[in-house]
Design an enzyme around this catalytic site. Sequence first.
Site, short mmCIF file in Angstrom:
data_model
loop_
_atom_site.label_atom_id
_atom_site.label_comp_id
_atom_site.label_asym_id
_atom_site.label_seq_id
_atom_site.Cartn_x
_atom_site.Cartn_y
_atom_site.Cartn_z
N LYS A 196 0.90 -1.20 -0.02
CA LYS A 196 -0.26 -0.13 -0.29
C LYS A 196 0.83 1.32 -0.06
CE LYS A 196 -2.30 -0.10 3.55
NZ LYS A 196 -1.91 1.00 4.58
N ARG B 290 -9.56 3.35 8.75
CA ARG B 290 -9.24 2.04 8.93
C ARG B 290 -10.53 1.35 10.12
NH1 ARG B 290 -3.15 2.42 8.72
NH2 ARG B 290 -2.42 0.46 8.81
N ARG C 276 10.71 -6.73 5.35
CA ARG C 276 10.99 -5.31 5.54
C ARG C 276 11.55 -5.20 6.92
NH1 ARG C 276 5.61 -1.74 5.03
NH2 ARG C 276 5.23 -2.48 7.26
N ARG D 297 11.60 -1.40 11.42
CA ARG D 297 10.53 -1.05 11.86
C ARG D 297 10.19 -1.65 13.24
NH1 ARG D 297 5.46 0.78 8.05
NH2 ARG D 297 4.48 -0.15 10.05
N ARG E 229 -1.24 -7.26 13.64
CA ARG E 229 -1.68 -6.18 12.72
C ARG E 229 -2.86 -6.74 11.66
NH1 ARG E 229 3.68 -4.27 10.70
NH2 ARG E 229 2.56 -2.86 9.52
P1 AMP Z 1 0.76 1.95 8.67
O1 AMP Z 1 2.12 2.41 8.35
O2 AMP Z 1 -0.34 2.50 7.71
O3 AMP Z 1 0.75 0.54 8.81
O4 AMP Z 1 0.59 2.37 10.25
C1 AMP Z 1 1.17 1.93 11.38
C2 AMP Z 1 0.48 2.11 12.47
O5 AMP Z 1 0.17 3.43 12.52
C3 AMP Z 1 -0.66 1.17 12.56
O6 AMP Z 1 -0.43 -0.12 12.74
C4 AMP Z 1 -1.23 1.84 13.65
O7 AMP Z 1 -0.98 1.84 15.01
C5 AMP Z 1 -1.19 3.45 13.27
N1 AMP Z 1 -2.12 3.85 12.48
C6 AMP Z 1 -2.08 4.19 11.13
N2 AMP Z 1 -3.21 4.75 10.57
C7 AMP Z 1 -4.01 4.77 11.47
C8 AMP Z 1 -5.58 4.70 11.55
N3 AMP Z 1 -6.12 5.09 10.31
N4 AMP Z 1 -6.08 4.60 12.54
C9 AMP Z 1 -5.56 4.12 13.80
N5 AMP Z 1 -4.15 3.88 13.92
C10 AMP Z 1 -3.42 4.04 12.54
#
Ligand code: AMP
Length: 187
Positions: A13, A88, A127, A133, A144
């Site tokens: 994504k 989300r 990754r 990370r 997740r």
């Molecule tokens: P991502 O980089 O999109 O995988 O996001 C990393 C982390 O940020 C997620 O596992 C959540 O802990 C937090 N996060 C990102 N976007 C959201 C969202 N829309 N709502 C809640 N938590 C978020």
Amino acid sequence: MRIVLMGPPGAGKGTQAVKVAESLQVPHISTGEIFRANLAAGTPLGLEAKRYMEAGEYVPDEVTNSMVAARLAEDDAANGFILDGYPRTLAQVDELDRILAGLGMQLDSVVEITADTEEVVARLLNRAKEQGRADDTEEVIRRRMDVYAEQTAPLVAVYTEKGLLRKVDGMGTMDEVTQRLLAALGH
Ligand code: AMP
């Protein structure tokens, strides 16, 4: 173009959002990246988000929603955007509608990148090795994936009902997937 990009963790994504945003010349808005930047800078928002991110849980809606509202109100989002990682939750879907209505906007499309679970877990572990990370350990990755299935997968039905959803196969090379995404968006 006002686009939401969805898909399970590891579906590509973030990488694809950057490419599509470049092609369409709109900003790429990633809530995960905004959280990570705040964490790195040690802001109160970053400190608040930290424990959720490290556990693979979602940051509470109140925190996430106000951050997105502020970002979408910035000038560069006036002519379109790719939202990556938001909404989300079902509550975030409603909140996004409210935020956009307040700005006199509405969504054009929601694209779901589909991917095989075992394949994406393997990608994420890879990754983790490359980028280090904090939320890329196997336990957190599995969490997740579960959180995605429980809280985010239901959004597919909601956006299908609204007539906005397009599905794109996320398997294949990076370029193949980008081409499919652009085609799905009519480019
Ligand atoms: P991502 O980089 O999109 O995988 O996001 C990393 C982390 O940020 C997620 O596992 C959540 O802990 C937090 N996060 C990102 N976007 C959201 C969202 N829309 N709502 C809640 N938590 C978020």
